[in-house]
Enzyme design. Sequence first.
Site, short mmCIF file in Angstrom:
data_model
loop_
_atom_site.label_atom_id
_atom_site.label_comp_id
_atom_site.label_asym_id
_atom_site.label_seq_id
_atom_site.Cartn_x
_atom_site.Cartn_y
_atom_site.Cartn_z
N ASP A 85 90.46 93.80 52.96
CA ASP A 85 91.73 94.89 53.25
C ASP A 85 90.76 95.40 53.65
O ASP A 85 89.71 96.14 54.64
CB ASP A 85 92.01 94.92 51.86
N LYS A 111 96.49 87.11 53.69
CA LYS A 111 95.24 87.78 53.03
C LYS A 111 96.24 87.34 51.32
O LYS A 111 94.79 87.46 49.96
CB LYS A 111 95.55 89.51 53.20
#
Length: 222
Positions: free
Chosen positions: A152, A134
Amino acid sequence: MARSYVAEARRRVGPKRLRIRPIIGRLKGAHPDAQIALRSRSELELLVAVMLSAQTTDVNVNKVTERLFVKYRRPEDYLAVPVEELERDIYQTGFFRQKAKAIRGTMRMLLEEFDGRVPRRLEELVRLPGVARKTANVVAAELGDPQGIVVDTHVRRLSQRLGLTREDDPVKIERDLQRIVPRDDWGIFPHLLIWHGRRVCIARRPLCEECVLTELCPSSRV
Ligand code: SF4
């Protein structure tokens, strides 16, 4: 009963491949200011800010980095102080021991393998200590070369509500999104969902009556 209601809602809005462009277009219109909320003035600052943002808010990170980036300007600066000093300087972002260790390991690798510069390829970014997919995706996108789609908590929730994925695992959600989101929008797409998720499609109480996506969303309550 619940299942047939979901199927009916999916039929009403049509296939996701046909909805994705109008969804992106409307979100761009609704949130022209959607962009990364972390403040940074260089590639190195961007990388550190994203690393610090795990498990805390962007506002909190910005408060810490305002002072931090005056003191630490180059990768060497993070290694020149005792680790306890760096821990103190980032304490307010939480998980400070783990983060200080990751930042120092990353700085060491930047100096040893990348000439002190932040790499751009995802496969290189994920090799940096403490840099997960991420984080790497956020950094690559902000450096102008998105090679994946950041997932997210907001991106996950909105992708599910909008019927763009049936998955729950971020890696599988990212794969689903990569199949339908036009490549040119990979960088902006997560920001659009994050801002929409903060302002309108709120976790506990989505404001469907104020949403620009009602006819494109199978979860709309209006
Ligand atoms: S219509 Fe409602 S559930 Fe769907 S995206 Fe908008 S706010 Fe979220």
